[in-house]
Write a protein that holds these residues in place. Structure first.
Motif, PDB file in Angstrom:
ATOM      1  N   ASN A 135       0.966  -1.265   0.123  1.00 38.76           N
ATOM      2  CA  ASN A 135       0.056  -0.251  -0.046  1.00 38.76           C
ATOM      3  C   ASN A 135       0.940   1.298   0.088  1.00 38.76           C
ATOM      4  OD1 ASN A 135      -2.268  -1.691  -0.025  1.00 38.76           O
ATOM      5  ND2 ASN A 135      -2.638  -1.312   2.296  1.00 38.76           N
ATOM      6  N   GLU A 136       1.751   1.359   0.748  1.00 36.76           N
ATOM      7  CA  GLU A 136       2.859   2.591   0.927  1.00 36.76           C
ATOM      8  C   GLU A 136       3.564   2.683  -0.504  1.00 36.76           C
ATOM      9  OE1 GLU A 136       3.483   4.966   3.254  1.00 36.76           O
ATOM     10  OE2 GLU A 136       1.590   3.922   4.251  1.00 36.76           O
TER      11      GLU A 136
ATOM     12  N   ARG B 226       3.621   5.829  -5.468  1.00 37.88           N
ATOM     13  CA  ARG B 226       3.760   5.762  -7.071  1.00 37.88           C
ATOM     14  C   ARG B 226       2.508   6.892  -7.612  1.00 37.88           C
ATOM     15  NH1 ARG B 226       1.282   0.995  -9.585  1.00 37.88           N
ATOM     16  NH2 ARG B 226      -0.334   1.668  -8.777  1.00 37.88           N
ATOM     17  N   ASP B 227       1.366   6.348  -6.988  1.00 43.00           N
ATOM     18  CA  ASP B 227       0.101   7.104  -7.423  1.00 43.00           C
ATOM     19  C   ASP B 227       0.076   8.524  -6.891  1.00 43.00           C
ATOM     20  OD1 ASP B 227      -0.676   4.692  -8.201  1.00 43.00           O
ATOM     21  OD2 ASP B 227      -2.045   4.107  -6.547  1.00 43.00           O
ATOM     22  N   ASP B 228       0.675   8.999  -5.867  1.00 44.01           N
ATOM     23  CA  ASP B 228       0.749  10.295  -5.326  1.00 44.01           C
ATOM     24  C   ASP B 228       1.544  11.183  -6.431  1.00 44.01           C
ATOM     25  OD1 ASP B 228      -0.955   9.830  -3.121  1.00 44.01           O
ATOM     26  OD2 ASP B 228       0.814   9.876  -1.560  1.00 44.01           O
TER      27      ASP B 228
ATOM     28  N   GLY C 205       1.600  10.495  -9.671  1.00 43.30           N
ATOM     29  CA  GLY C 205       1.052  10.134 -10.863  1.00 43.30           C
ATOM     30  C   GLY C 205       1.905   9.402 -11.745  1.00 43.30           C
ATOM     31  N   TRP C 206       2.558   8.340 -11.182  1.00 42.71           N
ATOM     32  CA  TRP C 206       3.579   7.727 -12.191  1.00 42.71           C
ATOM     33  C   TRP C 206       2.644   6.172 -12.369  1.00 42.71           C
ATOM     34  CZ3 TRP C 206       8.292   7.707  -8.278  1.00 42.71           C
ATOM     35  CH2 TRP C 206       8.824   9.226  -8.374  1.00 42.71           C
ATOM     36  N   ASN C 207       1.753   6.084 -12.032  1.00 36.00           N
ATOM     37  CA  ASN C 207       1.139   4.722 -12.601  1.00 36.00           C
ATOM     38  C   ASN C 207       0.816   4.559 -13.843  1.00 36.00           C
ATOM     39  OD1 ASN C 207      -0.734   6.714 -11.794  1.00 36.00           O
ATOM     40  ND2 ASN C 207      -2.360   5.414 -11.644  1.00 36.00           N
ATOM     41  N   HIS C 208       0.569   5.441 -14.375  1.00 31.97           N
ATOM     42  CA  HIS C 208       0.373   5.578 -16.267  1.00 31.97           C
ATOM     43  C   HIS C 208       1.699   5.210 -16.882  1.00 31.97           C
ATOM     44  CE1 HIS C 208      -3.941   6.305 -15.273  1.00 31.97           C
ATOM     45  NE2 HIS C 208      -3.396   7.465 -14.441  1.00 31.97           N
ATOM     46  N   ASP C 209       3.068   5.725 -16.265  1.00 36.20           N
ATOM     47  CA  ASP C 209       3.998   5.451 -16.729  1.00 36.20           C
ATOM     48  C   ASP C 209       4.663   4.284 -16.712  1.00 36.20           C
ATOM     49  OD1 ASP C 209       4.001   8.125 -17.877  1.00 36.20           O
ATOM     50  OD2 ASP C 209       4.688   8.898 -16.020  1.00 36.20           O
TER      51      ASP C 209
END
Length: 100
Positions: A6-7, A12-14, A16-20
């Protein structure tokens, strides 16, 4: 393991890297970070490397795990469950020798 996952995913999500972070790129990053880990041991004994670059070794190990957790999430793999399954499989493949 779930709290750690979760951490990592929140970090990552904070940003905005999840799309990359695609599977191929995550796999490449695991190898690159593992190479950086290995570099700490080049031309040294294990004892020398552990003494000379211990902090960097720990950080590179963490980097490998961070990318691995993200890859597992992306591929919907329960990494903890897969580790237990692999240990069970290895236990059959490499049984403990009696008397050793």
């Amino acid at each position: 393991m779930q709290n750690l996952k979760n951490e990592i995913l929140k970090f990552r999500d904070d940003r905005g890297w999840n799309h990359d972070h695609r599977e191929k790129d995550l796999a490449i990053s695991i190898v690159l970070e593992a190479s950086e880990l290995l570099e700490n041991f080049q031309w040294k004994s294990s004892e020398e490397a552990a003494a000379d670059t211990r902090q960097n070794i720990k950080e590179e190990m963490a980097d490998v795990l961070i990318y691995l957790v993200q890859l597992a999430d992306s591929l919907d793999v329960d990494l903890e469950d897969e580790v237990y399954k692999k240990l069970e499989k290895n236990n059959i493949k490499y049984p403990v020798k009696q008397g050793s």
